[in-house]
Design an enzyme around this catalytic site. Structure first.
Site, PDB file in Angstrom:
ATOM      1  N   ARG A  21      14.115  25.163 -17.296  1.00 14.29           N
ATOM      2  CA  ARG A  21      15.003  24.397 -16.410  1.00 14.29           C
ATOM      3  C   ARG A  21      14.310  23.986 -15.112  1.00 14.29           C
ATOM      4  O   ARG A  21      14.955  23.531 -14.176  1.00 14.29           O
ATOM      5  CB  ARG A  21      16.264  25.211 -16.114  1.00 14.29           C
ATOM      6  CG  ARG A  21      17.125  25.419 -17.360  1.00 14.29           C
ATOM      7  CD  ARG A  21      18.480  26.010 -17.053  1.00 14.29           C
ATOM      8  NE  ARG A  21      18.416  27.311 -16.426  1.00 14.29           N
ATOM      9  CZ  ARG A  21      18.681  28.468 -17.039  1.00 14.29           C
ATOM     10  NH1 ARG A  21      19.015  28.467 -18.307  1.00 14.29           N
ATOM     11  NH2 ARG A  21      18.626  29.598 -16.392  1.00 14.29           N
ATOM     12  N   CYS A  22      13.004  24.083 -15.069  1.00 14.79           N
ATOM     13  CA  CYS A  22      12.210  23.700 -13.901  1.00 14.79           C
ATOM     14  C   CYS A  22      11.846  22.213 -13.995  1.00 14.79           C
ATOM     15  O   CYS A  22      11.685  21.676 -15.091  1.00 14.79           O
ATOM     16  CB  CYS A  22      10.928  24.543 -13.872  1.00 14.79           C
ATOM     17  SG  CYS A  22       9.794  24.139 -12.531  1.00 14.79           S
ATOM     18  N   GLY A  23      11.697  21.572 -12.862  1.00 17.99           N
ATOM     19  CA  GLY A  23      11.268  20.180 -12.847  1.00 17.99           C
ATOM     20  C   GLY A  23       9.915  19.977 -13.506  1.00 17.99           C
ATOM     21  O   GLY A  23       9.630  18.907 -14.049  1.00 17.99           O
TER      22      GLY A  23
END
Length: 163
Positions: free
Chosen positions: A37-39
């Site tokens: 869920r990290c950029g």
């Protein structure tokens, strides 16, 4: 960087099997702390392409799932796998179950790696990369923002494979 060739570390993969890292493994490994869920999760595709390009030469990527930065990863292995598949449909390199890359519960590999680099070389966020040689030595590191297909990564991987 100091070499600690007798250090062999193990990680539990999403499927419950064990991945051994170190001189006993005798491969070049790019260890990347990941969070779906990290950029920076867009790097999964580039990591897969890097893995595919050099896999037959003795190279692999090891994705180390972590919640050490912003809790941007799921708790359960099946949820991690599903989230990664949603980002990159064909990840074939090994991915670990949740692993602490900093703090009190830090994984032994990350504790050791911290002794091999300066403060700048320690993970500050997800998708920090450590390149480990066939002999288990830490060769270099790359910041989270470094694209896995950047020329400096390619050159480092190729140099490590040539040793």
């Amino acid at each position: 960087m100091d070499t600690q060739k007798d250090n062999n570390f193990s990680f539990t993969l999403l499927d419950g099997t064990t991945f051994f890292l170190g001189s006993a493994f005798a491969k070049v490994v790019l260890v990347v702390n990941t969070a779906s869920r990290c950029g920076f999760a867009r790097q999964f595709d580039a990591l897969q392409r890097l893995h595919d390009r050099y896999q037959t030469s003795g190279f692999t990527v090891l994705g180390v799932s972590s919640q050490s930065f912003g809790k941007q990863e799921s708790d359960e292995p099946c949820d991690i796998a599903a989230a990664i598949k949603a980002k990159c449909s064909n990840v074939t390199f090994p991915i670990t179950q949740l692993t602490a890359v900093r703090g009190k519960a830090i994984h032994p590999f990350y504790a050791w790696a911290a002794t091999q680099v300066s403060l700048l070389g320690r993970p500050k966020w997800n998708f920090h990369k450590y390149l480990i040689g066939k002999d288990g030595e830490l060769i270099t590191w790359f910041a989270s923002s470094t694209d896995p297909l950047a020329l400096k990564v390619i050159e480092a991987v190729e140099a490590a494979l040539a040793k």
